[in-house]
Each structure stands twice: as C-alpha cells, then as structure tokens.
Scaffold this motif. Sequence first.
Motif, PDB file in Angstrom:
ATOM      1  N   GLY A  94       0.794  -1.224   0.000  1.00  0.00           N
ATOM      2  CA  GLY A  94       0.000   0.000   0.000  1.00  0.00           C
ATOM      3  C   GLY A  94       0.822   1.268   0.000  1.00  0.00           C
ATOM      4  N   GLU A  95       2.104   1.170   0.379  1.00  0.00           N
ATOM      5  CA  GLU A  95       3.047   2.282   0.273  1.00  0.00           C
ATOM      6  C   GLU A  95       4.433   1.696   0.024  1.00  0.00           C
ATOM      7  OE1 GLU A  95       3.208   4.984   3.563  1.00  0.00           O
ATOM      8  OE2 GLU A  95       1.025   5.048   3.816  1.00  0.00           O
ATOM      9  N   PHE A  96       5.215   2.387  -0.802  1.00  0.00           N
ATOM     10  CA  PHE A  96       6.620   2.022  -0.956  1.00  0.00           C
ATOM     11  C   PHE A  96       7.333   3.187  -1.626  1.00  0.00           C
ATOM     12  CE2 PHE A  96       5.713   1.511  -5.337  1.00  0.00           C
ATOM     13  CZ  PHE A  96       6.915   1.400  -6.027  1.00  0.00           C
ATOM     14  N   GLY A  97       8.669   3.103  -1.660  1.00  0.00           N
ATOM     15  CA  GLY A  97       9.431   4.086  -2.409  1.00  0.00           C
ATOM     16  C   GLY A  97      10.701   4.529  -1.719  1.00  0.00           C
ATOM     17  N   PRO A  98      11.639   5.032  -2.493  1.00  0.00           N
ATOM     18  CA  PRO A  98      12.834   5.672  -1.936  1.00  0.00           C
ATOM     19  C   PRO A  98      12.623   7.180  -1.872  1.00  0.00           C
ATOM     20  CG  PRO A  98      13.147   5.347  -4.266  1.00  0.00           C
ATOM     21  CD  PRO A  98      11.733   4.888  -3.954  1.00  0.00           C
ATOM     22  N   GLY A 123      17.353   9.997  -6.635  1.00  0.00           N
ATOM     23  CA  GLY A 123      17.063   9.860  -8.055  1.00  0.00           C
ATOM     24  C   GLY A 123      16.696   8.473  -8.518  1.00  0.00           C
ATOM     25  N   LEU A 124      16.371   7.570  -7.589  1.00  0.00           N
ATOM     26  CA  LEU A 124      16.121   6.180  -7.954  1.00  0.00           C
ATOM     27  C   LEU A 124      14.643   5.861  -8.169  1.00  0.00           C
ATOM     28  CD1 LEU A 124      18.521   4.376  -5.440  1.00  0.00           C
ATOM     29  CD2 LEU A 124      18.911   4.802  -7.871  1.00  0.00           C
ATOM     30  N   GLU A 125      13.769   6.812  -7.890  1.00  0.00           N
ATOM     31  CA  GLU A 125      12.350   6.477  -7.828  1.00  0.00           C
ATOM     32  C   GLU A 125      11.800   5.867  -9.115  1.00  0.00           C
ATOM     33  OE1 GLU A 125       8.459   8.304  -5.568  1.00  0.00           O
ATOM     34  OE2 GLU A 125      10.034   9.653  -6.236  1.00  0.00           O
ATOM     35  N   PRO A 126      12.037   6.434 -10.302  1.00  0.00           N
ATOM     36  CA  PRO A 126      11.464   5.816 -11.510  1.00  0.00           C
ATOM     37  C   PRO A 126      11.921   4.377 -11.724  1.00  0.00           C
ATOM     38  CG  PRO A 126      12.155   8.058 -11.974  1.00  0.00           C
ATOM     39  CD  PRO A 126      12.697   7.722 -10.613  1.00  0.00           C
ATOM     40  N   GLU A 127      13.209   4.124 -11.545  1.00  0.00           N
ATOM     41  CA  GLU A 127      13.719   2.772 -11.772  1.00  0.00           C
ATOM     42  C   GLU A 127      13.237   1.812 -10.688  1.00  0.00           C
ATOM     43  OE1 GLU A 127      17.965   0.581 -12.888  1.00  0.00           O
ATOM     44  OE2 GLU A 127      17.898   2.732 -12.437  1.00  0.00           O
ATOM     45  N   TYR A 128      13.184   2.300  -9.461  1.00  0.00           N
ATOM     46  CA  TYR A 128      12.700   1.473  -8.353  1.00  0.00           C
ATOM     47  C   TYR A 128      11.241   1.080  -8.585  1.00  0.00           C
ATOM     48  CZ  TYR A 128      12.102   0.092  -3.413  1.00  0.00           C
ATOM     49  OH  TYR A 128      11.864  -0.592  -2.250  1.00  0.00           O
ATOM     50  N   GLN A 129      10.426   2.047  -9.015  1.00  0.00           N
ATOM     51  CA  GLN A 129       9.029   1.730  -9.283  1.00  0.00           C
ATOM     52  C   GLN A 129       8.905   0.707 -10.405  1.00  0.00           C
ATOM     53  OE1 GLN A 129       5.176   4.262 -10.543  1.00  0.00           O
ATOM     54  NE2 GLN A 129       6.612   3.696 -12.112  1.00  0.00           N
ATOM     55  N   ASN A 140       3.630   9.587  -2.715  1.00  0.00           N
ATOM     56  CA  ASN A 140       3.840  10.915  -3.290  1.00  0.00           C
ATOM     57  C   ASN A 140       3.307  11.964  -2.325  1.00  0.00           C
ATOM     58  OD1 ASN A 140       4.376  10.442  -6.535  1.00  0.00           O
ATOM     59  ND2 ASN A 140       3.154   8.826  -5.604  1.00  0.00           N
ATOM     60  N   ASP A 141       4.171  12.892  -1.901  1.00  0.00           N
ATOM     61  CA  ASP A 141       3.708  13.899  -0.939  1.00  0.00           C
ATOM     62  C   ASP A 141       4.172  15.313  -1.272  1.00  0.00           C
ATOM     63  OD1 ASP A 141       6.383  13.861  -0.334  1.00  0.00           O
ATOM     64  OD2 ASP A 141       6.138  13.296   1.772  1.00  0.00           O
ATOM     65  N   ASP A 142       4.740  15.511  -2.458  1.00  0.00           N
ATOM     66  CA  ASP A 142       5.181  16.839  -2.882  1.00  0.00           C
ATOM     67  C   ASP A 142       6.234  17.415  -1.940  1.00  0.00           C
ATOM     68  OD1 ASP A 142       5.007  18.900  -4.816  1.00  0.00           O
ATOM     69  OD2 ASP A 142       3.902  20.151  -3.412  1.00  0.00           O
ATOM     70  N   ALA A 143       6.967  16.541  -1.263  1.00  0.00           N
ATOM     71  CA  ALA A 143       8.012  16.994  -0.342  1.00  0.00           C
ATOM     72  C   ALA A 143       9.218  16.076  -0.534  1.00  0.00           C
ATOM     73  CB  ALA A 143       7.499  16.976   1.096  1.00  0.00           C
ATOM     74  N   GLU A 144       9.714  15.481   0.553  1.00  0.00           N
ATOM     75  CA  GLU A 144      10.922  14.668   0.425  1.00  0.00           C
ATOM     76  C   GLU A 144      10.702  13.407  -0.391  1.00  0.00           C
ATOM     77  OE1 GLU A 144      12.348  13.150   4.127  1.00  0.00           O
ATOM     78  OE2 GLU A 144      10.341  12.898   4.968  1.00  0.00           O
ATOM     79  N   TRP A 145       9.434  13.003  -0.558  1.00  0.00           N
ATOM     80  CA  TRP A 145       9.153  11.808  -1.351  1.00  0.00           C
ATOM     81  C   TRP A 145       8.755  12.148  -2.774  1.00  0.00           C
ATOM     82  CZ3 TRP A 145      10.745   7.537   0.956  1.00  0.00           C
ATOM     83  CH2 TRP A 145      10.856   7.550   2.350  1.00  0.00           C
TER      84      TRP A 145
END
Length: 452
Positions: free
Chosen positions: A385-389, A394-400, A420-425
């Motif tokens: 229900g939640e995940f991500g770096p 700069g890894l988010e697109p590849e990680y997803q 996605n929170d429009d901040a550090e994430w």
Amino acid sequence: MILTDLVALSFIQSGFGQIMVKDIICNADNVGLYEKYELQFEVINAVYDNPFDPNQIDVSGTFVSPESDTIRIWGFWDGYHWKIRFAPVSTGVWQFSVTVRDSVSFYSTAFDSMNVISSSNPGFIGISKVNRHYLEYSNGEWYYGNGLAKPWFIFEHTPTLFQDMEEHGMNSLVVWMPSWESLLVRDYYDKYDVGRALIIEDVVEAAEAHGIQLIFTIWNHDALRGVGHPWTVRPYYDAFNAFRHIAFPADSFFVNDSSWYYQKNLYRYIIARWGYSTSIGIWAVISELDGTGSSSYSRSNTNDFRNIWFERITNYFKENDPYKRPTTGSLAAAVIWDLGFNITDIPQVHFYNYWKSDPLTDGTWTMAGMQKQIWEGWDKPAFFGEFGPKNENGLEPEYQHNAIWACLMNGAALSPMDWNDDAEWGEFTPEMFDDMLHLKRFISDVDLRDTD
C-alpha cells in the motif's frame, strides 16, 4: 446538480406523530445500474439537537429490488439538507421508502418506485469468486489495481492527477480521508465539518469521473498518535483530533466507551455519505497501526488494545457497508503481520528501503519475496500500500519499474503504491506514468485469475 433540474416526487404520508418528511426530490427519472440515486428532502417537527447523531434522529431509506431483496441505506445531514444516496445493483423497477425516527416518534413515507437501466459502470470491486487472490467488479470483470499513493492536497499539489492517471491507464489511488485539509473531526468529535466534507466529495466525484478506485483511508497514524508514543514526531492527536476531548491520552481513543460510541457515528456518516460510490474501492481502516496511541505497540499480542480495536473497526465496515467492499489496514513495519492479515480482507504491507545500500536490487527482491510469502500463506488478495525511496537519490522511476513487475509476477492483486507527498518523497514523474501505461497494456491482455 441545481435543484430546479431535479425531479419532484409526491408521496402519500403515513406513520404517526408530528414528525414528517416533505419536499422530496431525486436526481433522475431513470438511474443507471450502479450509479448514484440521490434523494434530498426536509424533515420537520423532529426532536433532536445533533443531526449527526443517529441515536437522536435516525434517517434511512428502504430499497426493494425487482427480485424482492431489501437493502437499508442510511441517510445523512450534509449541512443544508437531509439526503439518501443509493447505487442500485440490478436493473428493473425498484420500490423505496424513507423512514425517520427521533426520540419520541416515527414517520415513514409510502413506497414509490424508481427505474434502473443498464449502464457502462462495472460496479463495486470485491474478492474474486474465481480466484480469491485477486479482485473483480460486480459484473465479473477482472480488476487489477494499478496506481499510486497521494494522501492529501490532491487538487492543490497535483491538479491534473486524475486526468493524468486516466490517460496512463491507472485505476487505483490511496487517499487519506482524515488528511490535514479534510479531517471531519478537527473541531468537534460529535459534529462534522461540512466544508471539509466537500473536499472529500470533490475527490470521490473526480475519481468517479476518471474511473479511479480509491483505497479510502479512514484513519492515518498521525491523526491517532499522541505524546508518549516512541515515534516522537507529529503527535497530531493531541493537537488536532477532537476525540481528545473525550478520550485522552491517545491510548484512550481505542478503549474508551464514549470514544467508540462517537466513532460509530462517524463511520456510519462516512458509509451513508460516500458508500454509494463505486469509486470507493477498498476501506483502509488504518494506515500504520503501530504508529498510533501514546505508548509502545505489540503487533503479535492479541490483547494489545490497538489490535482489538483494529478488529472492531474492520468488522464495523464489513457488517455495515451494504455493498460489502473489502477491507485492509497496515503497519509501518515491513513485516508479515499474521494477526492483521487474518483479520482483514486484503493483507497490505508498507515498504521503504531507502536506507539500503542498493535499493534497486535489495528492495525489489524483498518485495517479491514478501508478496510470494503472502500468496502462499493466505488465500486473499494482497499488495504493497506504500513504498518508495526518497527522491533525493534519483532512484524512484527505476525502483518503481522494478517493483511493479516483481510484485505482479509474485501474485499481487494491485500494483505497489508509490508514495507521493510533494516533499521529500516527491511526485510521480512522466517516466513513471509511462511505466504504468505499459503495465496497463500488459494486464489488459491477460486475466491472472486463471493462475494458481
């Protein structure tokens, strides 16, 4: 819809006492299958102080299908009018009546009819009858949720989010109902902020317009965390949650009888106001239970009061949602939560591995392994229900990219939901949207309910 565009209905009055229902209007002559049928009306001469307390004034509708099945739908006060919202589950002529009870009297209208016609709406999502590891719509079509998590300030931060999701074949969105701009009980625990309710209404209606299923979060951890919890950040229960006025410290929220009384009123209001919508896909009763209360939490202790409460609120939605949507809930800890998975309909895990030396490989392998472990241990749909770096690396697109395909191939019922929170994430990038479109095209050509 402007009231002058609505269709007036005439009812024969029945019942006894002074209480009455009058000026009933509906939103359509013919309503589509699984679409909203709304009654708006006035209640006069009723005795009550609080329109949000059904023990003072109980408003409901009784709907009888052409097959003689009966569905009771709760009414609600929207701040201006009484309303009942209903989504018919079969075509043909339905009969319905409106009932009002206060502390001294009872009133019920005579039955009238509504005509239900076919529509393109596939209905509500539920656990598949073909393969319980997956989900499907009421009409039997396979539903694989591919989406993201955007808990708050959707229209302020990402005004084109729903359009972007639809254009890229996405159909699932994690939202937090009690987020900072839409917490219904910020000022009062027994009355609801109707202005904030309109924000939730906008989200639900936008989801309907763009074919998005909401993973509709009833409580997030911050809203139920107080001073004394090991997570020292954001003890927002103590500052912003009006339940603190009857249940303090935060641990009391879960065990106090008055708290549960008013919680049930709140949950009833949520079901009454938004339960009609097929875009409410899943009730997520709590996001990260281990981050709640004002003391340490034990995920394996069946006697921990938060675990008892988790089962209690889950059962409330299972028993009182007339459309029987599936439920879910989560911990922050990325673990196999046996106790919670046994209670909920859809096991859910949150996984953040930005601290690992190589999240692209370590994280993907871990998510794939956990997804497979849940498949083998529970005959239920499951997802992350939640995940991500954090976006700083700069890894988010590849990680997803790695995560959505690894989880799909190991039995996920929905794609992992990037936070996605429009901040550090950060927020979804064009590259990430394109990846979701590729996923949509792939799953459109297969039906994984046939797998075992």
